[in-house]
Motif scaffolding. Structure first.
Motif, PDB file in Angstrom:
ATOM      1  N   GLY A  43       0.831  -1.186   0.000  1.00 57.09           N
ATOM      2  CA  GLY A  43       0.000   0.000   0.000  1.00 57.09           C
ATOM      3  C   GLY A  43       0.866   1.236   0.000  1.00 57.09           C
ATOM      4  N   ASN A  44       0.304   2.337   0.449  1.00 51.84           N
ATOM      5  CA  ASN A  44       1.032   3.608   0.467  1.00 51.84           C
ATOM      6  C   ASN A  44       2.066   3.590   1.587  1.00 51.84           C
ATOM      7  N   ARG A  45       3.335   3.555   1.221  1.00 51.73           N
ATOM      8  CA  ARG A  45       4.407   3.508   2.212  1.00 51.73           C
ATOM      9  C   ARG A  45       5.149   4.840   2.314  1.00 51.73           C
ATOM     10  N   THR A  46       4.581   5.885   1.760  1.00 48.77           N
ATOM     11  CA  THR A  46       5.159   7.217   1.921  1.00 48.77           C
ATOM     12  C   THR A  46       4.915   7.686   3.345  1.00 48.77           C
ATOM     13  N   PRO A  47       5.941   8.056   4.088  1.00 53.43           N
ATOM     14  CA  PRO A  47       5.736   8.482   5.479  1.00 53.43           C
ATOM     15  C   PRO A  47       4.764   9.653   5.576  1.00 53.43           C
ATOM     16  N   PHE A  48       3.928   9.620   6.603  1.00 52.96           N
ATOM     17  CA  PHE A  48       2.989  10.708   6.865  1.00 52.96           C
ATOM     18  C   PHE A  48       3.734  12.018   7.086  1.00 52.96           C
ATOM     19  N   LEU A  49       4.889  11.944   7.769  1.00 49.72           N
ATOM     20  CA  LEU A  49       5.689  13.131   8.057  1.00 49.72           C
ATOM     21  C   LEU A  49       6.896  13.185   7.128  1.00 49.72           C
ATOM     22  N   THR A  50       7.145  14.330   6.554  1.00 52.06           N
ATOM     23  CA  THR A  50       8.379  14.521   5.809  1.00 52.06           C
ATOM     24  C   THR A  50       9.552  14.503   6.792  1.00 52.06           C
ATOM     25  N   ALA A  51      10.761  14.472   6.264  1.00 53.24           N
ATOM     26  CA  ALA A  51      11.943  14.442   7.129  1.00 53.24           C
ATOM     27  C   ALA A  51      11.991  15.673   8.033  1.00 53.24           C
ATOM     28  N   SER A  52      11.685  16.826   7.482  1.00 54.45           N
ATOM     29  CA  SER A  52      11.728  18.056   8.290  1.00 54.45           C
ATOM     30  C   SER A  52      10.599  18.079   9.315  1.00 54.45           C
TER      31      SER A  52
ATOM     32  N   ALA B 190      13.188   6.510  14.306  1.00 60.61           N
ATOM     33  CA  ALA B 190      13.028   6.143  12.893  1.00 60.61           C
ATOM     34  C   ALA B 190      11.860   5.177  12.726  1.00 60.61           C
ATOM     35  N   ALA B 191      11.701   4.242  13.664  1.00 64.23           N
ATOM     36  CA  ALA B 191      10.563   3.320  13.609  1.00 64.23           C
ATOM     37  C   ALA B 191       9.258   4.068  13.847  1.00 64.23           C
ATOM     38  N   ILE B 192       9.265   4.979  14.817  1.00 65.07           N
ATOM     39  CA  ILE B 192       8.057   5.755  15.108  1.00 65.07           C
ATOM     40  C   ILE B 192       7.611   6.542  13.886  1.00 65.07           C
ATOM     41  N   ARG B 193       8.551   7.173  13.201  1.00 63.66           N
ATOM     42  CA  ARG B 193       8.188   7.982  12.035  1.00 63.66           C
ATOM     43  C   ARG B 193       7.410   7.151  11.014  1.00 63.66           C
ATOM     44  N   HIS B 194       7.825   5.910  10.790  1.00 64.23           N
ATOM     45  CA  HIS B 194       7.149   5.062   9.808  1.00 64.23           C
ATOM     46  C   HIS B 194       5.808   4.552  10.305  1.00 64.23           C
ATOM     47  N   LEU B 195       5.588   4.597  11.626  1.00 61.06           N
ATOM     48  CA  LEU B 195       4.322   4.126  12.183  1.00 61.06           C
ATOM     49  C   LEU B 195       3.281   5.227  12.308  1.00 61.06           C
ATOM     50  N   LEU B 196       3.711   6.477  12.238  1.00 56.93           N
ATOM     51  CA  LEU B 196       2.765   7.595  12.308  1.00 56.93           C
ATOM     52  C   LEU B 196       2.084   7.765  10.956  1.00 56.93           C
ATOM     53  N   THR B 197       0.763   7.662  10.964  1.00 57.00           N
ATOM     54  CA  THR B 197       0.025   7.741   9.700  1.00 57.00           C
ATOM     55  C   THR B 197      -0.983   8.882   9.664  1.00 57.00           C
ATOM     56  N   SER B 198      -1.159   9.593  10.793  1.00 54.49           N
ATOM     57  CA  SER B 198      -2.156  10.656  10.842  1.00 54.49           C
ATOM     58  C   SER B 198      -1.890  11.556  12.038  1.00 54.49           C
ATOM     59  N   ALA B 199      -2.609  12.676  12.086  1.00 60.46           N
ATOM     60  CA  ALA B 199      -2.506  13.572  13.241  1.00 60.46           C
ATOM     61  C   ALA B 199      -3.003  12.881  14.506  1.00 60.46           C
ATOM     62  N   ASP B 200      -3.970  11.971  14.360  1.00 64.99           N
ATOM     63  CA  ASP B 200      -4.463  11.232  15.528  1.00 64.99           C
ATOM     64  C   ASP B 200      -3.364  10.369  16.128  1.00 64.99           C
ATOM     65  N   ASP B 201      -2.496   9.818  15.283  1.00 67.78           N
ATOM     66  CA  ASP B 201      -1.385   9.012  15.792  1.00 67.78           C
ATOM     67  C   ASP B 201      -0.423   9.872  16.610  1.00 67.78           C
ATOM     68  N   VAL B 202      -0.228  11.115  16.195  1.00 67.43           N
ATOM     69  CA  VAL B 202       0.648  12.017  16.943  1.00 67.43           C
ATOM     70  C   VAL B 202       0.065  12.291  18.325  1.00 67.43           C
ATOM     71  N   VAL B 203      -1.243  12.512  18.384  1.00 66.78           N
ATOM     72  CA  VAL B 203      -1.921  12.711  19.670  1.00 66.78           C
ATOM     73  C   VAL B 203      -1.767  11.468  20.547  1.00 66.78           C
ATOM     74  N   ALA B 204      -1.951  10.292  19.935  1.00 63.41           N
ATOM     75  CA  ALA B 204      -1.818   9.038  20.683  1.00 63.41           C
ATOM     76  C   ALA B 204      -0.397   8.850  21.198  1.00 63.41           C
TER      77      ALA B 204
ATOM     78  N   SER C   6       9.225  15.459  10.632  1.00 61.17           N
ATOM     79  CA  SER C   6       9.596  14.464  11.641  1.00 61.17           C
ATOM     80  C   SER C   6      10.589  15.055  12.637  1.00 61.17           C
ATOM     81  N   ALA C   7      11.550  15.822  12.145  1.00 65.23           N
ATOM     82  CA  ALA C   7      12.544  16.443  13.028  1.00 65.23           C
ATOM     83  C   ALA C   7      11.870  17.443  13.968  1.00 65.23           C
ATOM     84  N   ARG C   8      10.903  18.192  13.444  1.00 63.23           N
ATOM     85  CA  ARG C   8      10.192  19.163  14.290  1.00 63.23           C
ATOM     86  C   ARG C   8       9.376  18.448  15.362  1.00 63.23           C
ATOM     87  N   LEU C   9       8.694  17.379  14.987  1.00 60.79           N
ATOM     88  CA  LEU C   9       7.902  16.642  15.972  1.00 60.79           C
ATOM     89  C   LEU C   9       8.810  16.012  17.019  1.00 60.79           C
TER      90      LEU C   9
END
Length: 244
Positions: free
Chosen positions: A7-16, A200-214, A18-21
């Motif tokens: 499926g879509n394996r493009t990370p939800f967060l760009t590299a920049s 790095a693992a977390i970045r690939h597991l984040l798929t939405s803003a709800d995941d960031v809240v979680a 991800s660094a900010r988060l």
């Protein structure tokens, strides 16, 4: 096929992004550390000069039990991670390979201060340790692997930040020859950049803003359970020796 990481394996967060988060999460953890020192009994005890021997030994025992109990759930998490992101699974598998047997490092330090392997095995883990393992199982059954990975980021970030200070104090209070295992564990965390690896693992597991809240919720909840553990440890050792 489903649940095989396609499926879509493009990370939800760009590299920049991800660094900010990550910088935001690190600030959140820094604040949790401040609250930890303010609210957890004897939070800095191992950083002091007069270390209670029973507190020290029991903390090593419980650390070894946590590694043994949590590595089972963390291995199960790999399956769930692989269903979502092969990239995250590869990172997580490498991280687990490096951490999997670190219980032996703490058991070896126990033996140096008179606690045999048999005594360790005969010691029942604290309720808080069992609750943490149970929380991992709940997360995998009902919410997914992100919360399990979040725990590792919390402990790796805090360990890299605070462990050198604690180890320097233990060199004086316990003796450098008696903390080889803990030094080796810390060396792996720092030199293999375990916080960066877990992120790095977390970045690939984040798929939405709800995941960031979680993610932020998981970090608070893990902190709460760990605080229960140190409360239990304090009451079981130091508090018992203090006058009423």
């Amino acid at each position: 096929m489903t649940n095989v990481g396609y499926g879509n394996r493009t990370p939800f967060l760009t590299a920049s992004a991800s660094a900010r988060l990550r910088a935001e999460i690190d600030q959140l953890l820094d604040q949790q550390v401040v609250e930890w020192y303010a609210n957890v009994p004897a939070a800095a005890h191992l950083e002091g000069a007069d270390v209670d021997s029973e507190y020290y030994k029991r903390n090593l025992i419980e650390t070894a039990w946590r590694i043994r109990m949590l590595r089972v759930a963390e291995a199960k998490a790999l399956v769930e991670i692989a269903k979502r992101s092969p990239e995250a699974a590869q990172v997580w598998a490498n991280y687990e390979q490096e951490e999997m047997l670190h219980d032996e490092l703490f058991i070896s330090d126990l033996e140096k201060v008179g606690v045999s392997r048999e005594q360790f095995l005969a010691t029942e883990p604290y309720l808080s340790t069992k609750l943490l393992a149970g929380y991992f199982s709940y997360l995998l059954d009902h919410e997914g692997p992100l919360g399990v990975v979040a725990y590792s980021y919390l402990v790796e970030y805090v360990n890299v930040k605070l462990e050198p200070k604690k180890l320097e104090a233990l060199r004086v209070s316990v003796g450098e020859a008696n903390i080889d295992g803990q030094i080796s564990h810390s060396h792996t965390d720092i030199n293999d950049d375990h916080p960066g690896e877990v992120w790095a693992a977390i970045r690939h597991l984040l798929t939405s803003a709800d995941d960031v809240v979680a993610l932020k919720r998981y970090l608070r909840e893990h902190q709460s359970i760990l605080a229960q553990y140190f409360q239990e440890l304090y009451l079981d050792t130091i508090a018992e020796k203090q006058p009423a």
